[in-house]
Design an enzyme around this catalytic site. Structure first.
Site, PDB file in Angstrom:
ATOM      1  N   CYS A 345       9.107  21.375  40.894  1.00 52.00           N
ATOM      2  CA  CYS A 345       9.173  20.337  40.013  1.00 52.00           C
ATOM      3  C   CYS A 345       8.843  20.714  38.294  1.00 52.00           C
ATOM      4  CB  CYS A 345       8.472  19.165  40.393  1.00 52.00           C
ATOM      5  SG  CYS A 345       8.978  17.556  39.777  1.00 52.00           S
ATOM      6  N   HIS A 439       9.800  18.008  46.270  1.00 50.68           N
ATOM      7  CA  HIS A 439       8.585  17.887  46.711  1.00 50.68           C
ATOM      8  C   HIS A 439       8.733  17.804  48.399  1.00 50.68           C
ATOM      9  CE1 HIS A 439       6.369  17.172  43.097  1.00 50.68           C
ATOM     10  NE2 HIS A 439       7.422  16.505  42.775  1.00 50.68           N
TER      11      HIS A 439
END
Length: 499
Positions: A345, A439
């Site tokens: 991310c 994630h």
């Protein structure tokens, strides 16, 4: 302690019960989690609820919103899919004085702390709206407070603790952590800071993380009950090696490693690290030595380095570049000697050529030069990507596996053709650097095994963190079930009469 099965038929058929703590990390989240599993296993439909959460660990819900990670864990304990109503207000700090405000799963903007206090009246409408929906759908609602109700400076327009309890007229359990010391002062002092009507809502105490012979504590328990007129509902033992998703703070808990077969994994902990629960599966892996490197610390030699997510990517990139440990030079040396590097991310964005934030979504508007390891250009957008993800992980010379994860990010990243698409992310042409927006990818056992194999652990063991999480919830629930006095709790709930 009284037997739950004997008391269960006498429990109220419909109940809202709130757990508040004398301090942060007193055990509110874990007590709600445990009670949720106990009630769910007794076939009592129960929903978790936290009016307001401040955390950088968040989860994506089935209805496409964003809530605190702890509420997603509590939903799992209640054997439910998480929804945005379970945490209608989420604050994600992006500086020391401001945060992104998320209402019922969607970001509504960034507010300085002072402005948010004025906004709380509006936020309370969303809190009560979500609570009413849960109350209509579930016989029991377990509510978690935030921080402590004794924070005098935060009492005005409170929506997180007693302000909510008073608004919905519910009883409160007060929990305190004896491992910190001063547990009786914490409990008595908290009561002293409450108004008469708020104090009347406290139906009993729970003491958390006790070590040793409980007989040595009995005099103190008797004194507390006599002094306050309120029962001690239970003393919960310290559970060593309990691994559950942390609400926010990065856990420094260490695990014993298999020293014969170890891969060293280094992760920097920046000031605004988000979703560090990504690394929980690595923390419990018997062949992984997970090393978290904080401020002013020098990163040690590693086989595998992971740059985690961030709530303020440009600021955390600057932090990384200006630390005494000289992270840019460290990463260059790491790659030169054949080490592997993964960005997740915000870490993905850092690995690229540039990060631009033209609208000032995470801080002052502007652009930053990235670390330049991947041909990626990232730009932060007002519309946040929130989705549960499922797809392929295609690493060279390994079988294709199906992985799951979730995406929470404000940016989009564009690449040229000089990079490999591996399904859930990208891989550099030399095979040393991987990047993904996903994630939770390590929670897929086969994905974790293959990524560790790519990173140099040729005989990686299979670790299923989803199963471990379930086992830990059950372990926690059993401990609470055995150490709560259910007769006392039932009596307190039946006799609850607010002022």
């Amino acid at each position: 302690m009284s037997d739950f099965s004997a008391v269960m038929p006498m429990l109220p058929t419909h109940q809202t019960l709130m757990v508040q703590g004398t301090t942060s990390d007193a055990g509110k989240s874990t007590l709600v989690c445990a009670l949720g599993r106990i009630l769910a296993d007794a076939h009592i439909r129960t929903a978790p609820f936290k009016p307001q959460n401040m955390a950088l660990n968040s989860a994506v819900t089935a209805d496409g919103g964003e809530i605190g990670r702890a509420q997603a864990l509590q939903a799992q304990a209640c054997r439910l899919a998480p929804t945005t109503d379970m945490n209608p207000v989420l604050l994600k700090p992006n500086s020391d004085t401001g945060a992104q405000v998320i209402i019922q799963g969607k970001a509504v903007g960034n507010l300085p702390a002072q402005d948010y206090h004025a906004y709380k009246k509006t936020a309370m409408n969303a809190v009560l709206d979500s609570y009413q929906r849960l109350q209509q759908s579930y016989p029991w609602v377990l509510v978690e407070g935030a921080g402590s109700p004794a924070e005098i400076n935060l009492r005005a327009n409170d929506i997180a603790n007693m302000g909510f309890a008073e608004a919905v007229d519910c009883p409160v359990i007060l929990i305190a952590d004896i491992d910190r010391g001063g547990v009786f002062a914490h409990l008595l002092g908290t009561l002293a800071c409450l108004s008469d009507s708020e104090r009347a809502r406290v139906v009993g105490f729970v003491i958390n993380r006790f070590r040793g012979d409980i007989a040595l504590l009995q005099d103190g328990l008797d004194w507390l009950e006599e002094k306050t007129g309120k029962p001690v509902l239970g003393v919960l033992p310290y559970l060593h090696g309990l691994y559950l998703d942390a609400e926010d703070a990065v856990s420094q808990q260490q695990v014993e490693q298999d020293k014969d077969k170890v891969i060293n994994v280094v992760v920097p902990v920046y000031p605004r690290t988000s979703n560090h629960t990504d690394f929980d599966a690595l923390r419990v892996h018997p062949q992984v030595n997970l090393i978290l490197v904080g401020p002013e610390q020098t990163p040690p030699p590693a086989d595998f380095v992971i740059l985690p997510g961030s709530k303020n990517t440009r600021a955390d990139l600057n932090w990384l570049q200006t630390q005494p440990g000289n992270w840019p030079q460290y990463l260059q040396r790491h790659l030169r000697y054949g080490g592997k590097l993964l960005g997740i991310c915000g870490g993905l964005q850092m690995l690229g050529e540039s990060i631009s934030d033209p609208h000032g979504l995470e801080g002052p508007a502007g652009s930053s030069v990235g670390l330049g390891y991947l041909p990626l250009i990232s730009e932060l957008k007002a519309d946040k990507t929130l989705r549960l993800a499922s797809g392929e992980l295609r690493l060279p010379d390994q079988p294709v596996v199906v992985a799951q994860g979730y995406e929470i990010h404000a940016g989009i990243s564009l690449s040229n053709d000089d990079i490999q698409d591996i399904g859930c992310g990208w891989l550099s042409n030399d095979g040393q650097i991987m990047a993904t927006y996903w994630h939770g990818i390590f929670d897929t056992p086969q994905a974790l095994q293959q990524i560790l194999h790519w990173a140099g652990l040729s005989d990686s063991k299979t670790v299923d963190f989803n199963s471990i999480r379930e086992q830990q919830i059950d372990r926690l629930a059993l401990s609470v079930k055995q150490n709560i006095n259910w007769q006392k709790l039932n009596s307190a709930l039946q006799q609850f009469r607010p002022l």
